[in-house]
Design a protein around this motif. Structure first.
Motif, PDB file in Angstrom:
ATOM      1  N   LYS A 276       0.835  -1.201   0.000  1.00 29.79           N
ATOM      2  CA  LYS A 276       0.000   0.000   0.000  1.00 29.79           C
ATOM      3  C   LYS A 276       0.869   1.249   0.000  1.00 29.79           C
ATOM      4  CE  LYS A 276      -1.465   1.918   3.572  1.00 29.79           C
ATOM      5  NZ  LYS A 276      -1.818   2.659   4.692  1.00 29.79           N
ATOM      6  N   ASN A 277       1.914   1.272   0.815  1.00 24.30           N
ATOM      7  CA  ASN A 277       2.797   2.440   0.894  1.00 24.30           C
ATOM      8  C   ASN A 277       3.497   2.705  -0.437  1.00 24.30           C
ATOM      9  OD1 ASN A 277       2.085   2.917   3.541  1.00 24.30           O
ATOM     10  ND2 ASN A 277       3.824   1.789   4.385  1.00 24.30           N
TER      11      ASN A 277
ATOM     12  N   VAL B 267       1.674   7.042  -6.660  1.00 24.23           N
ATOM     13  CA  VAL B 267       0.534   7.866  -7.065  1.00 24.23           C
ATOM     14  C   VAL B 267       0.771   9.316  -6.657  1.00 24.23           C
ATOM     15  CG1 VAL B 267      -1.928   8.306  -6.636  1.00 24.23           C
ATOM     16  CG2 VAL B 267      -1.132   5.979  -7.084  1.00 24.23           C
ATOM     17  N   THR B 268       1.321   9.544  -5.476  1.00 24.59           N
ATOM     18  CA  THR B 268       1.619  10.904  -5.021  1.00 24.59           C
ATOM     19  C   THR B 268       2.615  11.583  -5.948  1.00 24.59           C
ATOM     20  OG1 THR B 268       1.203  10.259  -2.720  1.00 24.59           O
ATOM     21  CG2 THR B 268       2.460  12.281  -3.073  1.00 24.59           C
TER      22      THR B 268
ATOM     23  N   LEU C 264       0.844  12.482  -9.196  1.00 24.25           N
ATOM     24  CA  LEU C 264      -0.053  13.622  -9.029  1.00 24.25           C
ATOM     25  C   LEU C 264       0.702  14.938  -8.889  1.00 24.25           C
ATOM     26  CD1 LEU C 264      -2.818  12.136  -6.696  1.00 24.25           C
ATOM     27  CD2 LEU C 264      -2.993  12.710  -9.125  1.00 24.25           C
ATOM     28  N   LYS C 265       1.862  14.916  -8.230  1.00 22.62           N
ATOM     29  CA  LYS C 265       2.673  16.134  -8.121  1.00 22.62           C
ATOM     30  C   LYS C 265       3.124  16.602  -9.501  1.00 22.62           C
ATOM     31  CE  LYS C 265       4.431  15.599  -3.428  1.00 22.62           C
ATOM     32  NZ  LYS C 265       5.606  15.313  -2.592  1.00 22.62           N
ATOM     33  N   GLY C 266       3.548  15.663 -10.340  1.00 17.99           N
ATOM     34  CA  GLY C 266       3.941  16.006 -11.701  1.00 17.99           C
ATOM     35  C   GLY C 266       2.776  16.551 -12.495  1.00 17.99           C
ATOM     36  N   TYR C 267       1.614  15.961 -12.327  1.00 19.60           N
ATOM     37  CA  TYR C 267       0.421  16.413 -13.028  1.00 19.60           C
ATOM     38  C   TYR C 267      -0.014  17.784 -12.526  1.00 19.60           C
ATOM     39  CZ  TYR C 267      -4.220  16.225 -15.118  1.00 19.60           C
ATOM     40  OH  TYR C 267      -5.351  16.496 -15.835  1.00 19.60           O
TER      41      TYR C 267
END
Length: 98
Positions: free
Chosen positions: A17-18, A24-25, A28-31
Motif C-alpha cells: 500500500k505504501n 501515485v503521489t 499527481l505532483k507532476g500532473y
C-alpha cells in the motif's frame, strides 16, 4: 487484447500500500505542476488563432512565415501554442521608448 499479469511476492500488505501511495503521489505532483499553468500547452487551430488575434488567415500565415508567431506542424495540420501566441502579441504591442 493481451492481459498483463503482475505477480507480487515477499511483501506485506502495508508495504505494498505504501509503495502504491508513494508512486501515485509522485504522479499527481507532476500532473499538478502542468495544471498550474494550463494555457501553456493548449494548441489552437489556425482559425482559432486568427480569431483570437482578430486578423485574417493570410495575415496569420504571413506572421508565421516571418517567425513572429511560432507554429507547429502536426501531420498536415498547423497548430499554435496559446501561451506563445499571447507572448508574441505582447511583443508586437510593445512601444519603443526613447
Amino acid at each position: 487484447m493481451a492481459k498483463e499479469i503482475l505477480q507480487i511476492e515477499n511483501i506485506n500488505a502495508t508495504d505494498f500500500k505504501n509503495e502504491i501511495v508513494k508512486d501515485v503521489t509522485q504522479a499527481l505532483k507532476g500532473y499538478a505542476t502542468t495544471l498550474q499553468n494550463p494555457d501553456n500547452e493548449i494548441l489552437l487551430t489556425r482559425e482559432e488563432t486568427a480569431k483570437m488575434l482578430s486578423v485574417s488567415l493570410v495575415t496569420l500565415w504571413d506572421w508565421t512565415k516571418k517567425d513572429i508567431i511560432p507554429a507547429y506542424r502536426i501531420g498536415n495540420k498547423v497548430r499554435y501554442k496559446k501561451a506563445e501566441v499571447l507572448t508574441a502579441l505582447q511583443q508586437m504591442n510593445k512601444f519603443v521608448s526613447k
